[in-house]
Design a protein around this motif. Structure first.
Motif, PDB file in Angstrom:
ATOM      1  N   PHE A  62       0.636  -1.401  -0.265  1.00 50.23           N
ATOM      2  CA  PHE A  62       0.099   0.043   0.087  1.00 50.23           C
ATOM      3  C   PHE A  62       1.268   1.125  -0.029  1.00 50.23           C
ATOM      4  CE2 PHE A  62      -2.649   3.220   1.854  1.00 50.23           C
ATOM      5  CZ  PHE A  62      -3.255   3.362   0.641  1.00 50.23           C
ATOM      6  N   ILE A  63       1.467   1.079   0.953  1.00 53.98           N
ATOM      7  CA  ILE A  63       2.575   1.956   1.191  1.00 53.98           C
ATOM      8  C   ILE A  63       3.767   2.705  -0.037  1.00 53.98           C
ATOM      9  CG2 ILE A  63       4.783   3.464   1.459  1.00 53.98           C
ATOM     10  CD1 ILE A  63       3.972   1.583   4.511  1.00 53.98           C
ATOM     11  N   ARG A  64       3.899   1.266  -1.050  1.00 55.19           N
ATOM     12  CA  ARG A  64       4.160   1.517  -2.711  1.00 55.19           C
ATOM     13  C   ARG A  64       3.816   2.078  -3.552  1.00 55.19           C
ATOM     14  NH1 ARG A  64       6.563  -1.975  -6.350  1.00 55.19           N
ATOM     15  NH2 ARG A  64       5.444  -3.668  -6.689  1.00 55.19           N
ATOM     16  N   MET A  65       2.886   1.520  -3.834  1.00 51.96           N
ATOM     17  CA  MET A  65       1.286   1.911  -4.000  1.00 51.96           C
ATOM     18  C   MET A  65       1.286   3.255  -4.128  1.00 51.96           C
ATOM     19  SD  MET A  65      -2.514   1.202  -4.321  1.00 51.96           S
ATOM     20  CE  MET A  65      -3.076   2.564  -3.218  1.00 51.96           C
ATOM     21  N   GLU A  66       1.283   3.959  -2.974  1.00 57.87           N
ATOM     22  CA  GLU A  66       0.852   5.639  -2.409  1.00 57.87           C
ATOM     23  C   GLU A  66       2.158   5.939  -3.207  1.00 57.87           C
ATOM     24  OE1 GLU A  66       0.358   5.845   1.868  1.00 57.87           O
ATOM     25  OE2 GLU A  66      -1.490   6.624   1.600  1.00 57.87           O
ATOM     26  N   ALA A  67       3.293   6.220  -3.297  1.00 60.19           N
ATOM     27  CA  ALA A  67       4.690   6.559  -3.577  1.00 60.19           C
ATOM     28  C   ALA A  67       3.989   6.257  -5.238  1.00 60.19           C
ATOM     29  CB  ALA A  67       6.108   6.093  -3.856  1.00 60.19           C
ATOM     30  N   MET A  68       3.968   5.979  -5.733  1.00 52.92           N
ATOM     31  CA  MET A  68       2.666   5.997  -7.295  1.00 52.92           C
ATOM     32  C   MET A  68       2.477   7.140  -7.485  1.00 52.92           C
ATOM     33  SD  MET A  68       4.488   2.613  -8.434  1.00 52.92           S
ATOM     34  CE  MET A  68       3.430   1.627  -7.807  1.00 52.92           C
ATOM     35  N   LEU A  69       1.684   7.081  -6.799  1.00 54.05           N
ATOM     36  CA  LEU A  69       0.273   7.870  -6.877  1.00 54.05           C
ATOM     37  C   LEU A  69       0.288   9.265  -7.223  1.00 54.05           C
ATOM     38  CD1 LEU A  69      -2.414   7.441  -4.392  1.00 54.05           C
ATOM     39  CD2 LEU A  69      -2.619   6.439  -6.708  1.00 54.05           C
ATOM     40  N   ASN A  70       1.673  10.150  -7.026  1.00 59.14           N
ATOM     41  CA  ASN A  70       1.260  11.298  -7.282  1.00 59.14           C
ATOM     42  C   ASN A  70       0.944  12.581  -6.618  1.00 59.14           C
ATOM     43  OD1 ASN A  70       4.350  11.010  -7.873  1.00 59.14           O
ATOM     44  ND2 ASN A  70       3.506   9.928 -10.065  1.00 59.14           N
ATOM     45  N   GLY A  71       0.379  12.879  -7.546  1.00 57.28           N
ATOM     46  CA  GLY A  71      -0.762  14.439  -7.250  1.00 57.28           C
ATOM     47  C   GLY A  71      -2.039  13.411  -6.875  1.00 57.28           C
ATOM     48  N   GLN A  72      -2.529  12.203  -7.532  1.00 56.11           N
ATOM     49  CA  GLN A  72      -3.916  11.850  -6.971  1.00 56.11           C
ATOM     50  C   GLN A  72      -3.401  11.412  -5.650  1.00 56.11           C
ATOM     51  OE1 GLN A  72      -6.471  10.649  -9.435  1.00 56.11           O
ATOM     52  NE2 GLN A  72      -5.483  12.653  -9.813  1.00 56.11           N
ATOM     53  N   ALA A  73      -2.311  11.315  -5.264  1.00 62.60           N
ATOM     54  CA  ALA A  73      -2.690  10.847  -3.425  1.00 62.60           C
ATOM     55  C   ALA A  73      -3.177  11.838  -2.604  1.00 62.60           C
ATOM     56  CB  ALA A  73      -1.053  10.674  -3.144  1.00 62.60           C
ATOM     57  N   GLN A  74      -3.246  13.494  -3.036  1.00 64.07           N
ATOM     58  CA  GLN A  74      -4.574  14.714  -2.730  1.00 64.07           C
ATOM     59  C   GLN A  74      -5.687  15.038  -2.973  1.00 64.07           C
ATOM     60  OE1 GLN A  74      -1.974  15.469   0.255  1.00 64.07           O
ATOM     61  NE2 GLN A  74      -0.285  14.224  -1.422  1.00 64.07           N
ATOM     62  N   ALA A  75      -5.872  13.478  -3.861  1.00 63.76           N
ATOM     63  CA  ALA A  75      -7.515  13.535  -3.613  1.00 63.76           C
ATOM     64  C   ALA A  75      -7.920  12.877  -2.688  1.00 63.76           C
ATOM     65  CB  ALA A  75      -8.431  12.103  -5.211  1.00 63.76           C
ATOM     66  N   PRO A  76      -9.490  13.002  -2.328  1.00 56.22           N
ATOM     67  CA  PRO A  76     -10.326  12.960  -1.631  1.00 56.22           C
ATOM     68  C   PRO A  76     -10.696  11.479  -1.569  1.00 56.22           C
ATOM     69  CG  PRO A  76     -11.765  14.529  -2.991  1.00 56.22           C
ATOM     70  CD  PRO A  76     -10.772  14.488  -3.354  1.00 56.22           C
ATOM     71  N   VAL A  77     -10.214  11.169  -2.683  1.00 53.19           N
ATOM     72  CA  VAL A  77     -10.732   9.570  -2.780  1.00 53.19           C
ATOM     73  C   VAL A  77      -9.139   8.738  -2.172  1.00 53.19           C
ATOM     74  CG1 VAL A  77     -10.468   7.032  -4.821  1.00 53.19           C
ATOM     75  CG2 VAL A  77     -11.537   8.867  -4.927  1.00 53.19           C
ATOM     76  N   HIS A  78      -8.286   9.202  -2.517  1.00 53.23           N
ATOM     77  CA  HIS A  78      -7.167   8.583  -1.757  1.00 53.23           C
ATOM     78  C   HIS A  78      -7.342   8.828  -0.169  1.00 53.23           C
ATOM     79  CE1 HIS A  78      -3.791   6.435  -1.490  1.00 53.23           C
ATOM     80  NE2 HIS A  78      -2.708   6.719  -0.771  1.00 53.23           N
ATOM     81  N   ALA A  79      -7.652   9.648   0.479  1.00 54.19           N
ATOM     82  CA  ALA A  79      -8.547   9.645   2.029  1.00 54.19           C
ATOM     83  C   ALA A  79      -9.056   8.356   2.548  1.00 54.19           C
ATOM     84  CB  ALA A  79      -9.427  10.842   2.620  1.00 54.19           C
ATOM     85  N   ILE A  80     -10.119   7.692   1.621  1.00 58.82           N
ATOM     86  CA  ILE A  80     -11.148   7.063   1.642  1.00 58.82           C
ATOM     87  C   ILE A  80      -9.986   5.531   1.825  1.00 58.82           C
ATOM     88  CG2 ILE A  80     -13.144   5.831   0.550  1.00 58.82           C
ATOM     89  CD1 ILE A  80     -13.856   8.042   0.018  1.00 58.82           C
ATOM     90  N   ARG A  81      -9.006   5.412   0.496  1.00 52.86           N
ATOM     91  CA  ARG A  81      -8.186   4.433   0.787  1.00 52.86           C
ATOM     92  C   ARG A  81      -7.345   4.068   1.987  1.00 52.86           C
ATOM     93  NH1 ARG A  81      -6.270   6.934  -4.974  1.00 52.86           N
ATOM     94  NH2 ARG A  81      -7.402   5.801  -5.969  1.00 52.86           N
ATOM     95  N   LYS A  82      -6.910   5.388   2.616  1.00 50.57           N
ATOM     96  CA  LYS A  82      -6.246   5.064   3.531  1.00 50.57           C
ATOM     97  C   LYS A  82      -7.055   4.811   4.688  1.00 50.57           C
ATOM     98  CE  LYS A  82      -3.845   9.382   3.237  1.00 50.57           C
ATOM     99  NZ  LYS A  82      -2.614   9.573   3.310  1.00 50.57           N
ATOM    100  N   GLN A  83      -7.833   5.433   4.819  1.00 49.16           N
ATOM    101  CA  GLN A  83      -8.892   4.428   6.124  1.00 49.16           C
ATOM    102  C   GLN A  83      -9.526   3.143   5.604  1.00 49.16           C
ATOM    103  OE1 GLN A  83     -12.607   7.719   5.543  1.00 49.16           O
ATOM    104  NE2 GLN A  83     -11.312   8.845   5.691  1.00 49.16           N
ATOM    105  N   ALA A  84      -9.422   3.075   4.454  1.00 44.38           N
ATOM    106  CA  ALA A  84      -9.869   1.255   4.475  1.00 44.38           C
ATOM    107  C   ALA A  84      -8.717   0.738   4.590  1.00 44.38           C
ATOM    108  CB  ALA A  84     -10.306   1.698   3.092  1.00 44.38           C
ATOM    109  N   MET A  85      -7.283   1.039   3.970  1.00 46.25           N
ATOM    110  CA  MET A  85      -6.800   0.395   4.890  1.00 46.25           C
ATOM    111  C   MET A  85      -5.681  -0.134   5.550  1.00 46.25           C
ATOM    112  SD  MET A  85      -3.640  -1.299   2.875  1.00 46.25           S
ATOM    113  CE  MET A  85      -3.060  -2.999   3.563  1.00 46.25           C
ATOM    114  N   THR A  86      -6.543   1.057   6.990  1.00 45.84           N
ATOM    115  CA  THR A  86      -6.510   1.127   8.128  1.00 45.84           C
ATOM    116  C   THR A  86      -7.395   0.651   8.882  1.00 45.84           C
ATOM    117  OG1 THR A  86      -6.483   3.675   8.028  1.00 45.84           O
ATOM    118  CG2 THR A  86      -6.199   2.185  10.492  1.00 45.84           C
ATOM    119  N   ARG A  87      -8.534   0.395   7.881  1.00 46.78           N
ATOM    120  CA  ARG A  87      -9.321  -0.195   8.615  1.00 46.78           C
ATOM    121  C   ARG A  87      -8.824  -2.566   8.592  1.00 46.78           C
ATOM    122  NH1 ARG A  87     -12.395  -1.448  12.574  1.00 46.78           N
ATOM    123  NH2 ARG A  87     -14.445  -2.151  12.352  1.00 46.78           N
ATOM    124  N   PHE A  88      -8.804  -2.061   7.173  1.00 50.77           N
ATOM    125  CA  PHE A  88      -8.446  -2.879   7.225  1.00 50.77           C
ATOM    126  C   PHE A  88      -6.874  -3.868   7.482  1.00 50.77           C
ATOM    127  CE2 PHE A  88      -5.332  -6.197   4.285  1.00 50.77           C
ATOM    128  CZ  PHE A  88      -5.942  -7.868   4.683  1.00 50.77           C
TER     129      PHE A  88
END
Lengths: 254, 444
Positions: B15-41
């Motif tokens: 997940f961390i490796r994937m985040e690094a590849m997101l570039n600008g997309q890492a700031q998108a609201p959608v990514h906030a959901i991804r992060k919460q989901a990862m924590t929950r998982f």
């Protein structure tokens, strides 16, 4: 056509048929009557090859062949037809497709090619008329949602399509009103020929007003206790089955 | 237990490796959901058989395997690889995904009028506002580890938007390939389908694993589907995968007033197959149909969990799942009907019927009805048994041999589901596969 010699059969260890002797010639109609539980339907089932019954003795010869050695499908292909007392509902299988498969199996057995679709449809149309079935009924799933009368008509329709040599009608009259009874009997009569034989199993004489038998046999406790002409049926209707029971009792004690 | 943690740990790293590849997309609201989901998982962990929803489906073999992640190279799969998976004689929008990534070379988008179809990765950028409105709003991951996992890794999949009033004749075939020939691969996919008011569309989903040796593909596909007022969607899921495949998938739909959703799931083979399906009937007069057929043998495990969630009045749900189980296969059916307090005049029907062909095949079936409204009509039923002897005898007494009789009855049994497929080439293809299979199994 059919020779039954000392046929004995049991189900779950209980002996139902205790030595049946019966000879049916070409072109004859035999009625088998008897009180409930006498073994009438068992006889029909054993002839058709139902596997729930154990044959404990005797022989059945159909057109010079050992019928009891044949699988149910081979009996059907050889020309034995059982009109079921309780026809089975088969959801999802249309009457047409079912009959096409059945007719072609019978033809294959007789060394004939499958029927051309057009010829098959023509044959269907012709036979439907015999039992006053309409296209809607034929297109539906086999017996699904059919009334009691429709199911019995469908049995006779199948009989017409398969052109058997020996037909066994197992209480085909039960549950039919008089109109349905007439349609069914009319169908059977039209299919009658010098080459085919029929066994009519019934509890009541009523059907025999319309399908006139050459011989009547009375089955009681697994044996044929009396045989006669069509008048025997009338006698049974008038006197009931009690005198038959007494007759059988006398024979046993004598 | 340590092994369970190890796959989980690997996923955290990935997940961390994937985040690094997101570039600008890492700031998108959608990514906030991804992060919460990862924590929950990570909190929930992979479900075990102690979890009520996974009682009969042991995914330990899935969890214990080692996978490659974030494989974005789609060039390993060629046209001839996917040729057998295509629907013959159908003019369709074909979207092919390889290990979760969109394979433009293998795809054909004929983009009919009124349709926006693109990879979800593209939609995250081009259709950000729309995606943000819908993403993760129907596939509720908060208490579902596998949904949380999918949401965390939701990078790509199909985005389909049908404009209001558009009637799309050409079906969309979403074809997901997991290429595990070189190494076992984890392929997460996320789809978003929006069907506008009065629009009509057909979607076919199929997942295929290319495997070799001891490699297993693990595919995790989640589709979120939104039907606007009076929208019609036919959704067909065809599962005919190799033994070395693990599939955990879900379709979560929300339906507005008088919309119609018609889903058919046909499972013919695979290793472990888990399908979750839910529809929230959120607008008056919405109508949902869940049909399923699983015809499996070997050691295949098929698990279907469904939920018809009646939120408002005057909605209908109709569900029929049928199974034919041979060898040592296992079937699980869990069908839940929820009727919420406002959902008066609900009509909800559910039925699960199984035929067991072998004494070693098992089926676990559980209907769940939770009804909080008083003026409703709900029914459910389930049966498991053998073919009816009397029916077999009836057919034999007409000249069909035993195998023919059994095949005809089983074919008819299955036909009650396949007939729900309105896409004719697909239905015909499945029917011929089923006929062939039944014939082979009964004769051997």
């Amino acid at each position: 056509m059919l020779t039954i010699t000392n046929l004995q059969a049991s189900v779950e260890g209980k002996e139902i048929l205790k030595g049946i002797n019966l000879t049916i010639g070409k072109g004859e109609i035999h009625a088998i009557m008897g009180p409930n539980g006498s073994g009438k339907s068992t006889l029909a089932s054993v002839l058709a090859g139902r596997e729930d019954y154990e044959i404990t003795g005797g022989t059945v010869t159909f057109q010079d062949e050992d019928l009891l050695e044949m699988s149910p499908e081979d009996r059907a292909r050889e020309g034995v037809f059982l009109a079921f007392q309780y026809p089975v509902e088969i959801p999802g299988v249309s009457n047409t497709n079912f009959l096409k498969a059945a007719v072609n199996e019978v033809r294959k057995h007789r060394g004939l090619a499958p029927m051309e679709p057009k010829a098959f449809l023509n044959m269907m149309r012709e036979k439907m008329a015999l039992v006053e079935m309409d296209q809607a009924m034929v297109s539906r799933s086999v017996n699904e949602g059919f009334s009691g009368g429709e199911k019995k008509r469908n049995e006779i329709f199948q009989m017409a399509m398969l052109e058997p040599k020996l037909s066994i009608l197992d209480e085909t009259d039960s549950g039919l009103d008089i109109d349905a009874l007439k349609i069914v009997a009319n169908g059977v009569n039209k299919l009658r020929s010098k080459e085919t034989s029929t066994i009519v199993i019934t509890h009541y004489q009523r059907l025999l007003d319309y399908i006139v038998p050459d011989f009547v046999h009375v089955l009681y406790k697994g044996r044929i206790v009396k045989s006669g002409g069509k008048d025997l049926a009338l006698e049974l209707e008038a006197k009931g089955y009690d005198w038959i029971k007494e007759l059988a009792q006398e024979e046993v004690t004598a | 237990m340590s092994e369970v943690l190890s796959l989980q740990e690997k996923l955290v790293k990935e997940f961390i490796r994937m985040e690094a590849m997101l570039n600008g997309q890492a700031q998108a609201p959608v990514h906030a959901i991804r992060k919460q989901a990862m924590t929950r998982f990570t909190e929930l962990g992979f479900p075990t058989i102690r979890h009520e929803e996974w009682k009969y489906t042991n995914i330990m073999p899935v969890v214990k395997n080692d996978y490659a992640f974030n494989v974005h190279n789609t060039s390993t799969v060629t046209k001839s690889d996917i040729e057998p998976f295509l629907l013959p004689d159908v003019e369709a929008n074909i979207l092919v995904f390889v290990n979760g990534s969109f394979a433009a070379d293998l795809s054909t988008i004929i983009s009919p009028k009124g349709v926006e179809v693109m990879p979800l990765a593209e939609a995250f950028k081009k259709k950000a506002t729309v995606v943000e409105k819908h993403f993760a709003k129907y596939a509720l991951w908060q208490n579902d580890a596998m949904l949380a996992l999918n949401t965390a890794f939701a990078l790509n999949g199909a985005y389909i938007e049908i404009a209001s009033g558009a009637v799309v004749e050409e079906p969309f075939h979403l074809l997901f390939v997991n290429d595990s020939r070189a190494q076992s691969t984890f392929a997460p996919v996320r789809n978003l389908v929006l069907v506008g008011a009065n629009a009509e569309a057909t979607i076919v989903e199929s997942a295929h694993t290319l495997a070799s040796g001891e490699n297993y593909g693990f595919t995790n596909i989640v589709s979120e589907v939104v039907l606007a007022d009076n929208a019609h969607l036919n959704h067909y899921k065809v599962q005919q995968d190799v033994e070395q495949s693990y599939f955990v998938g879900a379709l979560h739909a929300e339906q507005a007033g008088t919309s119609v959703l018609n889903t058919v799931v046909v499972t013919l083979s695979g290793g472990i197959v888990r399908n979750n399906l839910s529809a929230v009937l959120a607008g008056k007069g919405a109508d949902t149909h869940f049909y399923g057929l699983y015809l499996v043998n070997g050691k295949t495990l098929v698990d279907n969990h469904t939920l018809a969630d009646h939120a408002v009045a005057h909605c209908t749900s109709n569900e029929l799942y049928k199974g034919i189980m041979d060898d040592r296969s296992t079937g699980v059916f869990n069908g839940k009907i929820m009727v919420r307090p406002d959902a008066q005049k609900t009509l909800a029907y559910q039925s699960n019927r199984n035929i067991l062909m072998s004494p070693n095949a098992t089926v676990n079936t559980k209907p769940q009805l939770e009804i909080f409204a008083d003026d409703v009509k709900c029914s459910h039923g389930c049966t498991s048994g053998q073919l009816d002897d009397e029916s077999v005898f009836y057919l034999r007494a007409r000249g069909l041999d035993k195998e023919q009789a059994r095949a005809l009855l089983l074919y008819a049994f299955a036909g009650e589901i396949t007939e729900k497929i309105q896409l004719e080439p697909l239905r015909e293809r499945l029917e011929s596969i089923i006929a062939e299979r039944l014939h082979q199994e009964l004769v051997s």
